[in-house]
Scaffold this active site. Structure first.
Site, PDB file in Angstrom:
ATOM      1  N   GLY A 148       1.885   5.322  -3.948  1.00 35.72           N
ATOM      2  CA  GLY A 148       1.764   6.543  -4.762  1.00 35.72           C
ATOM      3  C   GLY A 148       0.708   6.353  -5.851  1.00 35.72           C
ATOM      4  N   LYS A 149      -0.233   5.447  -5.568  1.00 29.34           N
ATOM      5  CA  LYS A 149      -1.282   5.136  -6.554  1.00 29.34           C
ATOM      6  C   LYS A 149      -2.103   6.380  -6.898  1.00 29.34           C
ATOM      7  CE  LYS A 149      -2.977   2.037  -3.751  1.00 29.34           C
ATOM      8  NZ  LYS A 149      -1.983   2.094  -2.670  1.00 29.34           N
ATOM      9  N   GLY A 150      -2.459   7.157  -5.833  1.00 28.90           N
ATOM     10  CA  GLY A 150      -3.299   8.345  -6.039  1.00 28.90           C
ATOM     11  C   GLY A 150      -2.673   9.294  -7.041  1.00 28.90           C
ATOM     12  N   LYS A 151      -1.381   9.525  -6.905  1.00 27.07           N
ATOM     13  CA  LYS A 151      -0.704  10.441  -7.814  1.00 27.07           C
ATOM     14  C   LYS A 151      -0.747   9.916  -9.255  1.00 27.07           C
ATOM     15  CE  LYS A 151       3.214  11.986  -9.930  1.00 27.07           C
ATOM     16  NZ  LYS A 151       4.540  12.564 -10.040  1.00 27.07           N
ATOM     17  N   THR A 187      -4.027   7.478   8.866  1.00 25.26           N
ATOM     18  CA  THR A 187      -3.912   7.436  10.334  1.00 25.26           C
ATOM     19  C   THR A 187      -2.764   8.305  10.861  1.00 25.26           C
ATOM     20  OG1 THR A 187      -2.476   5.503  10.162  1.00 25.26           O
ATOM     21  CG2 THR A 187      -4.832   5.082  10.445  1.00 25.26           C
ATOM     22  N   GLY A 188      -1.909   8.802   9.980  1.00 29.83           N
ATOM     23  CA  GLY A 188      -0.781   9.639  10.421  1.00 29.83           C
ATOM     24  C   GLY A 188       0.359   8.832  11.039  1.00 29.83           C
ATOM     25  N   ARG A 224       5.305   5.297   8.723  1.00 29.15           N
ATOM     26  CA  ARG A 224       5.405   4.028   7.980  1.00 29.15           C
ATOM     27  C   ARG A 224       6.758   3.380   8.250  1.00 29.15           C
ATOM     28  NH1 ARG A 224       3.242   7.157   2.709  1.00 29.15           N
ATOM     29  NH2 ARG A 224       1.042   7.107   3.196  1.00 29.15           N
ATOM     30  N   ALA A 245      -8.230   3.381   2.894  1.00 30.77           N
ATOM     31  CA  ALA A 245      -7.311   3.914   1.893  1.00 30.77           C
ATOM     32  C   ALA A 245      -7.069   5.397   2.132  1.00 30.77           C
ATOM     33  CB  ALA A 245      -7.895   3.716   0.492  1.00 30.77           C
ATOM     34  N   GLY A 246      -5.890   5.854   1.748  1.00 28.26           N
ATOM     35  CA  GLY A 246      -5.582   7.283   1.787  1.00 28.26           C
ATOM     36  C   GLY A 246      -4.723   7.577   0.580  1.00 28.26           C
ATOM     37  N   HIS A 247      -5.308   8.188  -0.437  1.00 27.11           N
ATOM     38  CA  HIS A 247      -4.589   8.439  -1.689  1.00 27.11           C
ATOM     39  C   HIS A 247      -4.322   9.944  -1.811  1.00 27.11           C
ATOM     40  CE1 HIS A 247      -6.435   4.483  -3.419  1.00 27.11           C
ATOM     41  NE2 HIS A 247      -5.652   4.299  -2.392  1.00 27.11           N
ATOM     42  N   GLY A 285       0.827  -1.209   0.000  1.00 27.98           N
ATOM     43  CA  GLY A 285       0.000   0.000   0.000  1.00 27.98           C
ATOM     44  C   GLY A 285       0.858   1.256   0.000  1.00 27.98           C
ATOM     45  N   ASP A 286       0.204   2.406  -0.228  1.00 27.78           N
ATOM     46  CA  ASP A 286       0.875   3.715  -0.209  1.00 27.78           C
ATOM     47  C   ASP A 286       2.002   3.832  -1.228  1.00 27.78           C
ATOM     48  OD1 ASP A 286      -0.814   4.353   1.914  1.00 27.78           O
ATOM     49  OD2 ASP A 286       0.622   3.618   3.401  1.00 27.78           O
ATOM     50  N   GLN A 324      -4.996  -0.130  -1.304  1.00 29.75           N
ATOM     51  CA  GLN A 324      -4.037  -0.997  -0.595  1.00 29.75           C
ATOM     52  C   GLN A 324      -2.998  -1.534  -1.588  1.00 29.75           C
ATOM     53  OE1 GLN A 324      -7.696  -1.721   0.315  1.00 29.75           O
ATOM     54  NE2 GLN A 324      -7.220   0.078   1.521  1.00 29.75           N
TER      55      GLN A 324
HETATM   56  P1  GDP Z   1      -1.345   5.752  -2.215  1.00 26.81           P
HETATM   57  O1  GDP Z   1      -2.123   5.282  -1.048  1.00 26.81           O
HETATM   58  O2  GDP Z   1      -0.733   4.634  -2.984  1.00 26.81           O
HETATM   59  O3  GDP Z   1      -2.120   6.690  -3.109  1.00 26.81           O
HETATM   60  O4  GDP Z   1      -0.106   6.585  -1.633  1.00 26.81           O
HETATM   61  P2  GDP Z   1      -0.152   7.662  -0.434  1.00 26.81           P
HETATM   62  O5  GDP Z   1      -0.788   8.898  -0.934  1.00 26.81           O
HETATM   63  O6  GDP Z   1      -0.705   7.062   0.800  1.00 26.81           O
HETATM   64  O7  GDP Z   1       1.403   7.847  -0.165  1.00 26.81           O
HETATM   65  C1  GDP Z   1       2.278   8.217  -1.161  1.00 26.81           C
HETATM   66  C2  GDP Z   1       2.977   9.510  -0.740  1.00 26.81           C
HETATM   67  O8  GDP Z   1       4.024   9.779  -1.623  1.00 26.81           O
HETATM   68  C3  GDP Z   1       2.071  10.740  -0.807  1.00 26.81           C
HETATM   69  O9  GDP Z   1       2.464  11.645   0.178  1.00 26.81           O
HETATM   70  C4  GDP Z   1       2.355  11.293  -2.208  1.00 26.81           C
HETATM   71  O10 GDP Z   1       2.103  12.690  -2.296  1.00 26.81           O
HETATM   72  C5  GDP Z   1       3.797  11.013  -2.303  1.00 26.81           C
HETATM   73  N1  GDP Z   1       4.337  10.780  -3.636  1.00 26.81           N
HETATM   74  C6  GDP Z   1       3.850  10.063  -4.663  1.00 26.81           C
HETATM   75  N2  GDP Z   1       4.762   9.953  -5.651  1.00 26.81           N
HETATM   76  C7  GDP Z   1       5.839  10.648  -5.221  1.00 26.81           C
HETATM   77  C8  GDP Z   1       7.145  10.877  -5.757  1.00 26.81           C
HETATM   78  O11 GDP Z   1       7.490  10.419  -6.837  1.00 26.81           O
HETATM   79  N3  GDP Z   1       8.004  11.613  -4.996  1.00 26.81           N
HETATM   80  C9  GDP Z   1       7.656  12.153  -3.802  1.00 26.81           C
HETATM   81  N4  GDP Z   1       8.544  12.909  -3.160  1.00 26.81           N
HETATM   82  N5  GDP Z   1       6.473  11.931  -3.263  1.00 26.81           N
HETATM   83  C10 GDP Z   1       5.577  11.179  -3.955  1.00 26.81           C
HETATM   84  P1  IMO Z   2      -3.825   2.747   0.473  1.00 27.74           P
HETATM   85  O1  IMO Z   2      -4.957   2.533  -0.504  1.00 27.74           O
HETATM   86  C1  IMO Z   2      -1.306   1.070   3.592  1.00 27.74           C
HETATM   87  C2  IMO Z   2      -3.170  -1.793   6.328  1.00 27.74           C
HETATM   88  C3  IMO Z   2      -3.330  -1.379   7.775  1.00 27.74           C
HETATM   89  C4  IMO Z   2      -3.195  -2.727   8.440  1.00 27.74           C
HETATM   90  C5  IMO Z   2      -3.907  -3.666   7.467  1.00 27.74           C
HETATM   91  C6  IMO Z   2      -5.358  -3.955   7.832  1.00 27.74           C
HETATM   92  O2  IMO Z   2      -3.672   4.136   0.950  1.00 27.74           O
HETATM   93  O3  IMO Z   2      -2.570   2.158  -0.089  1.00 27.74           O
HETATM   94  P2  IMO Z   2      -7.611  -2.535   7.699  1.00 27.74           P
HETATM   95  O4  IMO Z   2      -7.977  -1.243   8.347  1.00 27.74           O
HETATM   96  O5  IMO Z   2      -7.707  -2.539   6.223  1.00 27.74           O
HETATM   97  O6  IMO Z   2      -8.319  -3.717   8.314  1.00 27.74           O
HETATM   98  O7  IMO Z   2      -6.054  -2.739   8.088  1.00 27.74           O
HETATM   99  O8  IMO Z   2      -3.865  -3.023   6.212  1.00 27.74           O
HETATM  100  N1  IMO Z   2      -3.770  -0.858   5.343  1.00 27.74           N
HETATM  101  C7  IMO Z   2      -3.053  -0.046   4.561  1.00 27.74           C
HETATM  102  N2  IMO Z   2      -1.724   0.191   4.529  1.00 27.74           N
HETATM  103  N3  IMO Z   2      -2.131   1.679   2.715  1.00 27.74           N
HETATM  104  C8  IMO Z   2      -3.460   1.418   2.711  1.00 27.74           C
HETATM  105  O9  IMO Z   2      -4.274   1.885   1.766  1.00 27.74           O
HETATM  106  C9  IMO Z   2      -3.983   0.562   3.697  1.00 27.74           C
HETATM  107  N4  IMO Z   2      -5.228   0.116   3.988  1.00 27.74           N
HETATM  108  C10 IMO Z   2      -5.075  -0.767   4.991  1.00 27.74           C
HETATM  109  O10 IMO Z   2      -2.327  -0.478   8.177  1.00 27.74           O
HETATM  110  O11 IMO Z   2      -1.849  -3.114   8.475  1.00 27.74           O
HETATM  111 MG    MG Z   3      -2.188   5.541   1.029  1.00 28.39          MG
END
Ligand code: GDP
Ligand code: IMO
Ligand code: MG
Length: 422
Positions: free
Chosen positions: A15-18, A299-300, A303, A39-41, A12-13, A223
């Site tokens: 950078g899918k949202g971007k 959740t802040g 990671r 999720a948090g994108h 997860g995280d 995720q």
């Molecule tokens: P997601 O859940 O996959 O959409 O990713 P998140 O938004 O939770 O976390 C990705 C973090 O990386 C966010 O703070 C984005 O703004 C940041 N991000 C995405 N791509 C890049 C990159 O290429 N460089 C930097 N510095 N930040 C990025």
């Molecule tokens: P995005 O879409 C990263 C993790 C939680 C926990 C496990 C189960 O932003 O990538 P849950 O609340 O789903 O039952 O938690 O999954 N988790 C994530 N970790 N990015 C996410 O979403 C997540 N969604 C759930 O931290 O370990």
């Molecule tokens: Mg995320």
């Protein structure tokens, strides 16, 4: 652009949202098909930062349609909060958003039970987001869940909620939790149902008409592969299919209508919550946290960070069938003198290059690293593949080959503009 499934290749995280935001420009419709407000994108547009939880990241482009598919679990109160926040930031949310009638609803008892189960697990807790995701999908599988179509019919909501609250309050009480007031939940959810009703549609039929009209559909994974209920590091996973197949079941679009699968992965590895992560590394964590990066968008929480693990990304390529890859956060490694890449695992003297299914075995795995020289220069302003430092290109080529795939996109910053098409 063809119909594309976008999937996270790690935990997860990625950078899918971007990447979704960038690809939305050449799509007509963006669909979320699993997960929920866990999720948090993050999408950065100019000086504005948006964090999307339930609404597809495509919403930031007003001429695109966003669909929350049947496979998503929806907390209506959280969704309304998100809609209100977006409107405050001058983002259009109206006829451009559709919600599936058959998506399941998350209720406060799901969140309460999520918290209780985590507490009861003690040191074995999953580290969930406490958004009620596991209990809501549990009710769906147990065939006792309420769906959006039930939420928007007040009499039906009242009758079914009464039974659900009675049953769940008994469990909540038994575990020393705080029982819920039926009247309060009913009032809040009836009101939410009224406000959300205009968005609730038969999205399966809508998407099939869109396919007939040759619209381009982008499926926004939430995720990542190793949080998948079947293919992840169980039980340290979420409760939905985060892998490519989930896009079909969670939207009603059949597999043969999908044209490509795009895997998104960071140039290093992160994980939030508990569970094994072989390449976790203090030095990488200190580096990234020191830059103010890698704190959870939902959740802040800080990671966990580590070197790139090609054992897991190769497994992700296999399970999802990645046609193409996007590598994000390359700039996070800009200052490194040396960069490690995990190419295999070792337990004692035994070496292997695949992911063990037993997480107890995975927890014993030590990474085998290959070292790469760092480029030690900023990549943030590079506008093309050629402008990237040679050592950065070598690193990208190496992790692409180890993963097995074709590199399509490199991201060198959070902004839309900081994207290189290869
Ligand atoms: P997601 O859940 O996959 O959409 O990713 P998140 O938004 O939770 O976390 C990705 C973090 O990386 C966010 O703070 C984005 O703004 C940041 N991000 C995405 N791509 C890049 C990159 O290429 N460089 C930097 N510095 N930040 C990025
Ligand atoms: P995005 O879409 C990263 C993790 C939680 C926990 C496990 C189960 O932003 O990538 P849950 O609340 O789903 O039952 O938690 O999954 N988790 C994530 N970790 N990015 C996410 O979403 C997540 N969604 C759930 O931290 O370990
Ligand atoms: Mg995320």
């Amino acid at each position: 652009m063809a119909n594309t499934i976008l999937v996270g290749a790690q935990w997860g995280d990625e950078g899918k949202g971007k990447i979704i935001d960038v690809l939305t420009e050449s799509s007509d419709i963006v669909v979320r098909s699993q997960g929920g407000a866990n999720a948090g994108h993050t999408v950065i547009v100019g000086d504005k930062k948006f964090v999307l939880h339930l609404i597809p990241s495509g919403i930031l482009r007003p001429d695109k349609i966003c669909v929350i598919g049947n496979g998503v679990v929806i907390d209506p109160l959280s969704l309304l909060e998100e809609i209100d926040q977006l409107k405050q930031m001058k983002v259009k949310v109206g006829s451009n958003l559709m919600i599936s009638e058959t998506a399941h609803v998350v209720f406060p008892y799901h969140q309460e039970l999520d918290g209780i189960r985590e507490k009861n697990k003690g040191k074995n807790k999953i580290g969930t987001t406490k958004r009620g995701i596991g209990p809501a999908y549990g009710d769906k599988a147990a065939r006792v869940g309420l769906r959006m179509i039930d939420l928007i019919i007040p009499d039906r909501l009242e009758a079914r909620l009464k039974i659900r609250i009675r049953e769940n309050n008994a469990v909540i009480k038994a575990w020393g939790g705080k029982p819920l007031s039926f009247n309060k939940v009913l009032a809040d959810y009836t009101e939410a149902g009224k406000r959300l009703k205009p968005f609730v549609k038969n999205t399966v039929v809508y998407l099939h008409h869109a396919l007939q009209d040759k619209k381009n559909i982008l499926f926004e994974g939430a995720q990542g592969t190793f949080l998948d209920i079947d293919h992840g590091t169980y039980p340290y996973v979420t409760s939905s299919n985060t892998t490519a197949g989930g896009a079909c079941t969670g939207s009603g679009v059949p597999p043969h209508r999908m044209d490509r699968v795009l895997g998104v992965m960071k140039a290093y590895t992160t994980r939030v919550g508990e569970g094994p992560m072989p390449t976790q590394n203090q030095e990488v964590g200190d580096l990234l946290h020191g830059m103010g990066r890698e704190y959870g968008a939902t959740t802040g929480r800080a990671r966990r960070c580590g070197w790139f693990d090609s054992v897991i990304t190769r497994h992700a390529a296999m399970v999802n069938g990645f046609d193409e890859l996007a590598i994000t956060n390359l700039d996070g490694l800009d200052t490194c003198e040396k960069i490690q890449v995990c190419t295999g695992y070792r337990v004692g003297r035994v070496k292997f290059d695949y992911l063990p299914n037993d997480i107890e075995a995975l927890a014993l795995c030590e990474p085998i690293y290959q070292e790469f020289p760092g480029w030690q220069t900023s990549t943030e302003k590079c506008a093309s593949w050629k402008q990237l430092p040679t050592k950065a290109r070598q690193y990208l080529k190496a992790i692409t080959e180890l993963t097995t795939g074709k590199l399509r996109i490199v991201s060198i910053g959070p902004d839309r503009a900081q994207t290189i098409f290869v």
